[in-house]
Design a protein around this motif. Structure first.
Motif, PDB file in Angstrom:
ATOM      1  N   GLY A  60     -67.475  67.841  52.295  1.00 42.64           N
ATOM      2  CA  GLY A  60     -67.608  66.944  53.410  1.00 42.64           C
ATOM      3  C   GLY A  60     -66.463  66.053  53.980  1.00 42.64           C
ATOM      4  N   PHE A  61     -65.229  66.191  53.792  1.00 43.47           N
ATOM      5  CA  PHE A  61     -64.451  66.508  54.668  1.00 43.47           C
ATOM      6  C   PHE A  61     -63.946  67.298  55.711  1.00 43.47           C
ATOM      7  CE2 PHE A  61     -64.290  64.315  50.398  1.00 43.47           C
ATOM      8  CZ  PHE A  61     -64.475  63.166  51.165  1.00 43.47           C
ATOM      9  N   PRO A  62     -63.595  67.179  56.684  1.00 45.86           N
ATOM     10  CA  PRO A  62     -63.200  68.433  57.534  1.00 45.86           C
ATOM     11  C   PRO A  62     -61.431  67.958  57.370  1.00 45.86           C
ATOM     12  CG  PRO A  62     -64.565  66.392  58.834  1.00 45.86           C
ATOM     13  CD  PRO A  62     -64.525  66.235  57.919  1.00 45.86           C
ATOM     14  N   ASP A  63     -61.433  70.185  58.004  1.00 43.38           N
ATOM     15  CA  ASP A  63     -59.947  70.440  57.883  1.00 43.38           C
ATOM     16  C   ASP A  63     -59.192  69.090  58.581  1.00 43.38           C
ATOM     17  OD1 ASP A  63     -60.527  72.178  56.678  1.00 43.38           O
ATOM     18  OD2 ASP A  63     -60.058  73.879  57.460  1.00 43.38           O
ATOM     19  N   GLY A  64     -58.008  68.855  58.528  1.00 43.21           N
ATOM     20  CA  GLY A  64     -56.881  67.887  59.103  1.00 43.21           C
ATOM     21  C   GLY A  64     -57.274  66.466  59.306  1.00 43.21           C
ATOM     22  N   SER A  65     -58.433  66.068  58.546  1.00 45.67           N
ATOM     23  CA  SER A  65     -59.367  64.343  58.578  1.00 45.67           C
ATOM     24  C   SER A  65     -58.286  63.502  57.442  1.00 45.67           C
ATOM     25  CB  SER A  65     -60.649  65.205  58.500  1.00 45.67           C
ATOM     26  OG  SER A  65     -60.938  65.368  57.446  1.00 45.67           O
ATOM     27  N   VAL A  66     -57.684  64.005  56.651  1.00 45.01           N
ATOM     28  CA  VAL A  66     -57.223  63.351  55.590  1.00 45.01           C
ATOM     29  C   VAL A  66     -55.682  62.672  55.947  1.00 45.01           C
ATOM     30  CG1 VAL A  66     -56.407  62.725  53.240  1.00 45.01           C
ATOM     31  CG2 VAL A  66     -58.856  63.967  53.955  1.00 45.01           C
ATOM     32  N   ASP A  67     -55.677  61.294  56.158  1.00 41.29           N
ATOM     33  CA  ASP A  67     -54.626  60.675  56.713  1.00 41.29           C
ATOM     34  C   ASP A  67     -53.645  60.422  55.095  1.00 41.29           C
ATOM     35  OD1 ASP A  67     -54.735  60.529  59.777  1.00 41.29           O
ATOM     36  OD2 ASP A  67     -56.431  59.063  58.792  1.00 41.29           O
ATOM     37  N   LEU A  68     -54.473  60.092  53.767  1.00 42.09           N
ATOM     38  CA  LEU A  68     -53.647  59.699  52.832  1.00 42.09           C
ATOM     39  C   LEU A  68     -54.584  60.021  51.870  1.00 42.09           C
ATOM     40  CD1 LEU A  68     -51.159  57.790  50.800  1.00 42.09           C
ATOM     41  CD2 LEU A  68     -52.819  56.352  51.310  1.00 42.09           C
ATOM     42  N   LEU A  69     -53.675  61.120  50.342  1.00 43.19           N
ATOM     43  CA  LEU A  69     -54.435  62.202  50.226  1.00 43.19           C
ATOM     44  C   LEU A  69     -53.655  61.786  48.715  1.00 43.19           C
ATOM     45  CD1 LEU A  69     -56.830  64.719  48.882  1.00 43.19           C
ATOM     46  CD2 LEU A  69     -54.545  65.826  49.280  1.00 43.19           C
ATOM     47  N   HIS A  70     -54.926  61.022  47.659  1.00 44.33           N
ATOM     48  CA  HIS A  70     -53.870  61.008  46.725  1.00 44.33           C
ATOM     49  C   HIS A  70     -54.623  61.777  45.020  1.00 44.33           C
ATOM     50  CE1 HIS A  70     -54.312  57.414  42.433  1.00 44.33           C
ATOM     51  NE2 HIS A  70     -53.267  58.628  43.068  1.00 44.33           N
ATOM     52  N   ILE A  71     -54.079  61.795  44.468  1.00 43.74           N
ATOM     53  CA  ILE A  71     -54.248  63.622  42.993  1.00 43.74           C
ATOM     54  C   ILE A  71     -53.717  63.149  42.135  1.00 43.74           C
ATOM     55  CG2 ILE A  71     -54.223  65.821  42.360  1.00 43.74           C
ATOM     56  CD1 ILE A  71     -53.330  67.023  45.783  1.00 43.74           C
ATOM     57  N   ASP A  72     -55.728  62.888  41.171  1.00 45.61           N
ATOM     58  CA  ASP A  72     -54.598  62.353  40.385  1.00 45.61           C
ATOM     59  C   ASP A  72     -55.865  62.639  39.517  1.00 45.61           C
ATOM     60  OD1 ASP A  72     -53.594  60.224  37.910  1.00 45.61           O
ATOM     61  OD2 ASP A  72     -54.449  58.341  38.905  1.00 45.61           O
ATOM     62  N   GLY A  73     -55.783  63.568  38.932  1.00 47.74           N
ATOM     63  CA  GLY A  73     -57.279  64.268  38.449  1.00 47.74           C
ATOM     64  C   GLY A  73     -56.709  64.683  37.270  1.00 47.74           C
ATOM     65  N   TYR A  74     -56.950  66.326  36.700  1.00 48.33           N
ATOM     66  CA  TYR A  74     -56.882  66.827  35.603  1.00 48.33           C
ATOM     67  C   TYR A  74     -55.209  67.189  36.030  1.00 48.33           C
ATOM     68  CZ  TYR A  74     -56.920  70.021  31.251  1.00 48.33           C
ATOM     69  OH  TYR A  74     -56.896  70.224  30.357  1.00 48.33           O
ATOM     70  N   HIS A  75     -53.699  66.805  35.144  1.00 46.15           N
ATOM     71  CA  HIS A  75     -52.575  67.002  35.177  1.00 46.15           C
ATOM     72  C   HIS A  75     -52.194  67.702  34.284  1.00 46.15           C
ATOM     73  CE1 HIS A  75     -53.561  62.920  36.029  1.00 46.15           C
ATOM     74  NE2 HIS A  75     -52.192  62.417  35.721  1.00 46.15           N
ATOM     75  N   THR A  76     -52.861  68.925  33.834  1.00 48.05           N
ATOM     76  CA  THR A  76     -52.061  70.090  34.455  1.00 48.05           C
ATOM     77  C   THR A  76     -51.250  70.465  35.450  1.00 48.05           C
ATOM     78  OG1 THR A  76     -53.628  71.944  33.835  1.00 48.05           O
ATOM     79  CG2 THR A  76     -53.553  70.662  31.793  1.00 48.05           C
TER      80      THR A  76
END
Length: 203
Positions: free
Chosen positions: A101-117
């Motif tokens: 659902g997200f085109p390449d090069g489209s995300v200006d701010l990405l927050h990664i806070d999922g499973y933490h291994t």
């Protein structure tokens, strides 16, 4: 949610969005929405032409525990629809399914806070990296947690060769510029110790 592990970063998250003016924000892992609502509020208050997407199954994982129902998802959705129509959108899926659902090069701010291994956060970063815009910003939560099989700190140690900011409070927040540092942030990074102290101590 006011007393969770992310609560100490809400002011920075709000100011970051107001300053950077991202067009598209994608968050991987939302739970109660502490960070997501900070992003959305900044977009709303700044009247910014941005959209915020929260990607989560709202089922839980071995670190957060399993939720046993839809009550958390429904609570986050209720606030999103009431307070942030046309700004915030919930994507109820796993992170890999949401990629299309997200085109390449489209995300200006990405927050990664999922499973933490280590393996999980490395996978999230690697698979979502193509979606990141040039000069895009990546946030990693829990970069100082070394309990059990938490491994975000290991990936952060690898990635922090890139321009970055690092906040040690509230389980740690890493701010990474892996595809280049936006010109507006270059001066900020030259004084990052003062900036970090400002958000930790309010100075």
């Amino acid at each position: 949610m006011t007393n969770g592990a992310w609560s100490g970063h809400r002011r920075f998250a709000y100011d970051l969005v107001r300053f950077a003016k991202p067009r598209l924000i994608a968050e991987l892992g939302t739970l109660y929405g502490t960070s997501f609502f900070s992003f959305c509020q900044a977009v709303k208050d700044g009247n910014l032409p941005a959209r915020c997407f929260a990607v989560d199954t709202w089922q839980g994982d071995p670190h957060t525990g399993y939720y046993g129902g839809d009550h958390i998802y429904e609570a986050v959705q209720t606030v999103t629809l009431r307070e942030f129509p046309g700004i915030g959108y919930l994507v109820r899926s796993n992170f890999d399914q949401a990629l299309a659902g997200f085109p390449d090069g489209s995300v200006d701010l990405l927050h990664i806070d999922g499973y933490h291994t280590y393996e999980a956060v490395l996978h999230d970063y690697t698979t979502w990296y193509p979606k990141l815009a040039e000069n895009g910003i990546v946030l990693f939560h829990d970069i100082v947690v070394r309990l059990g099989d938490f491994g975000v700190y290991r990936l952060w140690e690898r990635l922090s060769e890139h321009p970055h900011l690092e906040f040690p409070h509230s389980n740690g927040l890493g701010v990474l510029f892996p595809k280049g540092c936006p010109p507006a942030f270059r001066a900020v990074l030259e004084h990052k110790d003062e900036l970090v102290a400002h958000y930790i101590h309010g100075t």
